[in-house]
Design an enzyme around this catalytic site. Structure first.
Site: not given
Ligand code: DON
Length: 555
Positions: A95, A366, A384, A408, A437-438, A458-459
């Site tokens: 990340r 993403t 992403t 984010d 993050s998701s 898709g967030g």
């Protein structure tokens, strides 16, 4: 465990499918599924040269930095789940990180936009892919990076989906970065069409340096200086020191069991694994199958599980180096308590699920890819730039697009709105912190062997897309291509509304959900490139999601 039977079982009339049918490929050997056809081919070529799933995944990761500029990247970050046969499942977390100069209120007054240089976090992809390769790879490093160099230097034919994406971003008046327009604009100034060749010389050179000198070339020396220069010119925050300090983390995944399967997802700083485990643990208390896939009963329960997990996401989740994530979120006991609080006949108003959080009023991209090799090693990777084409800034001379992952973080400390803006403490900006993050690259094992490998862009919808695919396969025994094609549902606690792809296909379901207090809107959701392994025969079945233009290839 006692199974609660649903009160709201109702057979609904079948109706015509509106989602594109996923593309299926079967193989006894390795399978690669991703959004970008030339990158899928490069992954397959790595397998055919004798590489394993990680070699293929790293090749795909670098290739998509060239062929899928919406989200494929070296300027962003992500999560890679690896399940080596007979060994522990791990999560390589790469990340992005807030630069040293980042302040908690960076976005608070709204003057810093997602397209600002300041929206970029320190990129993690090159360190992450290098860590994966060093730990698990078998092909030489150069062999997994050079195919991407060739694509960038020689150019590749864009397909209709990429051409449309490029035309859209180039025509958007908000795209102002001159280098982005120079690099991604068609040289003659006309619109991109399928079959046109896109050449990315500077990106090719960057990737060549990485291929020849290793990942340090990206984080130090000439390439790091180019980033610092870009940041100085554009008022950004990242320094060469920030880049030199960047590390990927090798983390223990979140694990839960679900109806006899072992489910592994990414731990914080992603919320994906935790929220997925929490939702599955809640749903295990109910017999979804008996209710039926498109019954109001099953879908009500799924939505109520979503709401509760997303409220906990806002309440508790953030970078574990900065915030303590409670263990109880993924326990079966906690899930049972949550399940007991669901009224089977009535929607729970979302705001009542986290009364301690004060509420104010107030795109895509993403990308995910899945690989299983002939020996049963599985890789599930989501990475992403945050928004499509990140912050739409190309680092001059280095040729790559920067992410806007700083968005984010919770933008306005203390400000949580009914429309979905979250301001809780665990995910506020701090230097060297990683934004929540998701992303939910997921591996499901059956008796220790890969069963399902999935994930999505898709967030915040990502976690629910994965949930839908998992319950489609595990509870409803759908084929993997049907599980991928089936309309998806999303509820993220706030706003208190269900997003559903199947509004037109399932009007009776929508009516019944509304009747018990849910608000329902229509929205497209995700792009879940998935592999299912038949536990009886070992045959790998790849399902390329066709919501964009995925490709599944097999040995
Ligand atoms: O890490 C995250 O959860 C987001 N940055 C992912 C963004 C995303 O999926 C955008 N679109 N599809």
């Amino acid at each position: 465990m006692r199974l609660l039977t649903l009160a709201l079982t109702l057979a609904l009339p079948a109706s015509a499918a509106a989602q594109p049918k996923a593309e299926r490929v079967e193989s006894k050997g390795g399978v690669v599924v991703c959004v970008s056809p030339p990158a899928a081919d490069i992954g397959l070529a790595a397998l055919k040269r004798g590489g394993n799933a990680v070699d293929a995944a790293v090749s795909v990761g670098f290739a998509m930095a060239v062929t899928w500029p919406e989200a494929g990247n070296v300027g962003g970050g992500g999560f890679m789940m690896v399940a080596p046969p007979g060994k522990e499942v791990r999560c390589i977390e790469y990340r992005e990180t807030a630069p040293l100069a980042a302040k908690v209120d960076l976005f608070a007054d709204g003057t810093v936009t997602p397209l600002d240089h300041r929206a970029a976090g320190v990129p993690g992809t090159v360190r992450g892919l290098a860590h994966a390769h060093k730990t698990y790879g078998t092909l030489p490093w150069k062999d997994v990076v050079l195919p991407a160099v060739k694509l960038a230097e020689d150019g590749f034919a864009v397909n209709a989906v990429l051409a449309a994406g490029l035309n859209r971003v180039l025509a958007d008046p908000k795209t102002t970065n001159a280098e982005f327009k120079r690099v991604y604009g068609k040289p003659d100034g006309t619109r991109w069409a399928a079959g046109d060749v896109l050449v990315l010389k500077d990106l090719g050179r960057t990737l060549r340096l990485v291929a020849e000198k290793g990942p340090d070339a990206f984080y130090t020396g000439e390439l790091a200086d180019l980033v610092e220069k870009e940041m100085t010119a554009g008022g950004g925050l990242i320094t060469a020191k920030d880049l030199a300090a960047y590390r990927a983390n090798d983390r223990k995944p979140v694990h839960t069991t679900y109806r006899g399967y072992d489910v592994y997802g990414p731990p914080p700083p992603s919320s994906g694994g935790t929220a997925l485990a929490e939702m599955l643990n809640v749903l295990e208390n109910f017999d979804l199958k008996a209710a039926g896939r498109w019954s109001p009963g099953a879908n009500h329960l799924v939505v109520e599980a979503m709401k509760r997990a997303y409220a906990d996401r806002a309440r508790h989740l953030g970078d574990p180096a900065f915030t303590t994530v409670p263990d109880h979120l993924v326990t079966k006991e906690y899930a049972k308590k949550l399940a007991g609080g669901i009224d089977p006949k009535k929607a729970t108003p979302a705001a009542t699920l986290a009364p301690e959080i004060a509420l104010d009023k107030e795109s895509d991209s993403t990308t995910h890819f899945s690989v299983v090799d002939k020996d049963g090693m599985a890789v599930s990777n989501t990475y992403t730039l945050e928004n499509s084409y990140g912050n739409r800034v190309v680092v001059r001379g280095a040729g790559y697009i920067l992410n806007n992952e700083m968005t984010d973080f919770n933008p306005r400390p203390g400000f949580t709105s009914t429309t979905g803006l979250i301001g809780t403490k665990p995910n506020r900006i701090a230097p060297f912190k990683r934004p929540l993050s998701s992303m939910t690259p997921t591996i499901v094992l059956k008796d220790g062997n890969p069963f399902l490998v999935t994930g999505s862009p898709g967030g915040r919808t990502i976690i629910n897309t994965v949930l839908c695919v998992v319950v489609n396969v595990v509870d409803f025994k759908m084929s993997v291509e049907d599980a991928v094609s089936a309309p998806r549902m999303h509820h993220q606690w706030l706003p208190d509304v269900i997003r559903f792809e199947g509004v037109k296909e399932h009007p009776e379901l929508v009516k019944r959900l509304k009747a018990i207090g849910h608000e329902v809107t229509e929205a497209r959701q995700g792009d879940a490139h998935t592999i299912w392994v038949d536990p009886k025969t070992g045959v790998r079945v790849g399902a390329a999601d066709k919501r964009l233009d995925g490709k599944a290839v097999g040995e």
